[in-house]
Design a protein around this motif. Sequence first.
Motif, mmCIF file in Angstrom:
data_model
loop_
_atom_site.group_PDB
_atom_site.id
_atom_site.type_symbol
_atom_site.label_atom_id
_atom_site.label_comp_id
_atom_site.label_asym_id
_atom_site.label_seq_id
_atom_site.Cartn_x
_atom_site.Cartn_y
_atom_site.Cartn_z
ATOM 1 N N TYR A 1 9.379 2.983 2.772
ATOM 2 C CA TYR A 1 8.809 3.681 3.914
ATOM 3 C C TYR A 1 8.449 2.710 5.043
ATOM 4 O O TYR A 1 8.685 2.967 6.209
ATOM 5 N N GLY A 2 7.868 1.579 4.662
ATOM 6 C CA GLY A 2 7.536 0.578 5.678
ATOM 7 C C GLY A 2 6.417 1.000 6.590
ATOM 8 O O GLY A 2 6.419 0.694 7.776
ATOM 9 N N GLY A 3 5.445 1.734 6.074
ATOM 10 C CA GLY A 3 4.390 2.267 6.917
ATOM 11 C C GLY A 3 3.191 1.356 7.081
ATOM 12 O O GLY A 3 2.554 1.359 8.126
ATOM 13 N N CYS A 4 2.843 0.586 6.058
ATOM 14 C CA CYS A 4 1.575 -0.147 6.111
ATOM 15 C C CYS A 4 1.723 -1.583 6.596
ATOM 16 O O CYS A 4 0.784 -2.159 7.112
ATOM 17 N N ARG A 5 2.878 -2.149 6.405
ATOM 18 C CA ARG A 5 3.197 -3.530 6.818
ATOM 19 C C ARG A 5 2.381 -4.597 6.077
ATOM 20 O O ARG A 5 2.376 -5.756 6.467
ATOM 21 N N LEU A 6 1.691 -4.221 5.025
ATOM 22 C CA LEU A 6 0.912 -5.208 4.290
ATOM 23 C C LEU A 6 1.825 -6.156 3.508
ATOM 24 O O LEU A 6 1.450 -7.270 3.177
ATOM 25 N N CYS A 7 3.020 -5.688 3.213
ATOM 26 C CA CYS A 7 3.955 -6.478 2.417
ATOM 27 C C CYS A 7 4.710 -7.487 3.271
ATOM 28 O O CYS A 7 5.691 -8.065 2.820
ATOM 29 N N THR A 8 4.282 -7.679 4.496
ATOM 30 C CA THR A 8 4.962 -8.605 5.401
ATOM 31 C C THR A 8 5.073 -10.008 4.796
ATOM 32 O O THR A 8 4.121 -10.525 4.224
ATOM 33 N N SER B 1 8.703 -6.747 3.501
ATOM 34 C CA SER B 1 9.547 -7.075 2.352
ATOM 35 C C SER B 1 9.996 -5.838 1.581
ATOM 36 O O SER B 1 10.989 -5.875 0.878
ATOM 37 N N CYS B 2 9.291 -4.723 1.717
ATOM 38 C CA CYS B 2 9.705 -3.530 0.980
ATOM 39 C C CYS B 2 10.937 -2.887 1.588
ATOM 40 O O CYS B 2 11.535 -1.988 1.008
ATOM 41 N N LEU B 3 11.313 -3.321 2.798
ATOM 42 C CA LEU B 3 12.506 -2.778 3.448
ATOM 43 C C LEU B 3 13.602 -3.823 3.588
ATOM 44 O O LEU B 3 14.769 -3.498 3.693
ATOM 45 N N LEU C 1 0.828 -1.215 0.000
ATOM 46 C CA LEU C 1 0.000 0.000 0.000
ATOM 47 C C LEU C 1 0.855 1.255 0.000
ATOM 48 O O LEU C 1 0.556 2.223 -0.674
ATOM 49 N N CYS C 2 1.941 1.228 0.762
ATOM 50 C CA CYS C 2 2.731 2.455 0.883
ATOM 51 C C CYS C 2 3.961 2.443 -0.010
ATOM 52 O O CYS C 2 4.743 3.370 0.005
ATOM 53 N N TYR C 3 4.134 1.380 -0.787
ATOM 54 C CA TYR C 3 5.308 1.284 -1.642
ATOM 55 C C TYR C 3 5.076 1.993 -2.971
ATOM 56 O O TYR C 3 3.996 1.961 -3.530
HETATM 57 S S1 FES Z 1 4.547 -1.731 1.301
HETATM 58 FE FE1 FES Z 1 3.870 -0.720 3.092
HETATM 59 S S2 FES Z 1 5.205 -1.541 4.584
HETATM 60 FE FE2 FES Z 1 5.954 -2.446 2.767
#
Ligand code: FES
Lengths: 209, 150
Positions: free
Chosen positions: A44-51, A65-67, A35-37
Motif C-alpha cells: 500500500y505504501g501509506g505510512c512510509r515508516l518502512c523507508t 521498502s514495502c513497495l 505500519l500499513c504492511y
Molecule cells: S509499511 Fe507503510 S509504507 Fe511501507
Amino acid sequence: MKEITLQIDGKEIRARDGMTVLEAASKVGIQIPTLCYHEALEPYGGCRLCTVEVEERGRTNLVASCLYPVAEGLIVRTRTPKVDKLRKTILELLLAHAPDSPILEEYAKEYGAKKDRFEKHPSFCILCGLCVRYCAEVKKANALSFISRGTSREINFIPEISSKVCWDCKECFPLCPTSYLQAAYVLTQGLYSQEPPFEVKGLKGVTAC
Amino acid sequence: MDIKRVDEIIDKYNAEEGALIQILLQLQSENHWLPKEVLARVSERLNVPMSRIQHITTFYKAFSLVPKGRHQVRVCMGTACHVRGAPRVLDRLEDIVGIRPGETDMDLKFSLETVNCLGCCALGPVVEVDGKTYGRVSPSQVDVVINQYE
Ligand code: FES
Ligand code: SF4
C-alpha cells in the motif's frame, strides 16, 4: 524464477526477482518497521515508516521498502541517520493523531520520537488502511471504506452491510494499530440498531458540510 | 430520481465497471445530487461494492450526497476577487437567498458555495450561476442576478 543478489546492511542476500526490499530483508531476519504492511494484502505504501536508503549506480535515494522491488547489485541501508530522522518525524506526526497507540509508543521509544512535538489532532485513526483493505481483499465483504479526502479523510462502516457481517467476523480489529476501528464499529452499531437517525429522502434545508 | 432513468444511463455505458465515474457524473448533473437508492442501483448493476462508491462520491467535490438546489451559485473568494470586494457580495447573497455557503434553501431553489478561483480574475468579483459567469458584481447588483432565476 531469476535469482538476484543484493546487499542489505552490508550482508549479501539472495532474493527472487519481483520481491520487495522489505520481503527480502525479513527473509534473512533484518527488521524494518512497518505500519500499513500486511503479508496477506497488496502493498500500500501509506505510512512510509518502512523507508530505507537504497544505492544504485552510485546514487542514493529514500524509498518505501514495502513497495520497492529488489534489483541486481542494489545496496540497501535500513538504519542511517537520515532514515532514523525521517522515521522519527513520521512517528511524531502520527502520535499527534493517536498518542496512545501501543505500536506507535514502542517505535517511538526506539527512534526517540516525542509525543508532544506536534499539536494534538486526536483523530485516533492513522489511515493505514489495514481494516479497509483487509475487508475488501481478504474477506471480500466491503463493509467499510475511506470517505472524504485530505485532512478530513476517515473510515466509515456501511451500516447495512456491517450490521450483517461484522459481528461474526471482527478479523480486522486486531489489525488496527489504534483502538479507533473498534470505536467506529461500536458507534455504527449503536446508531443503526435504532431507527436510522435521519430520513434521507425528501430532506429539506440541509447543510452540506 | 426515477430508477428507469438511472437504468437508462447505466445501459448507455453498458453497465461497465470502468465507466463508474462517468455514470455517477451524469446522474449528478441530471439530478443535482446522488440519493442512496440511486447509488444502490449503480452498485448492483455495475457489480461494484457500495464501499467503493462511497469512497469515490465523497472524494470528488463534483458529487453531492445531500439534496442540492436547482441552481448552483458559486462565489469566487480567490485573492483577486477578495480584494475587489467578494466578501461583501457574498454577504448580500447570503441575505437574499437566506443560506450560507455549503447550504441549500428549503425550496431546493439555490445551493450556495464559495470557490477559490474561477480563472477570470480580471472580472472580479465573480459570481457564477449554473455555469454562467457574472463579472464585476457589486453588492447592489446581486439582486438583479439572483432574481433572474426561478
Ligand atoms: S509499511 Fe507503510 S509504507 Fe511501507
Ligand atoms: S481504523 Fe485502524 S486499521 Fe483502520 S485505517 Fe484507521 S488506524 Fe488503520
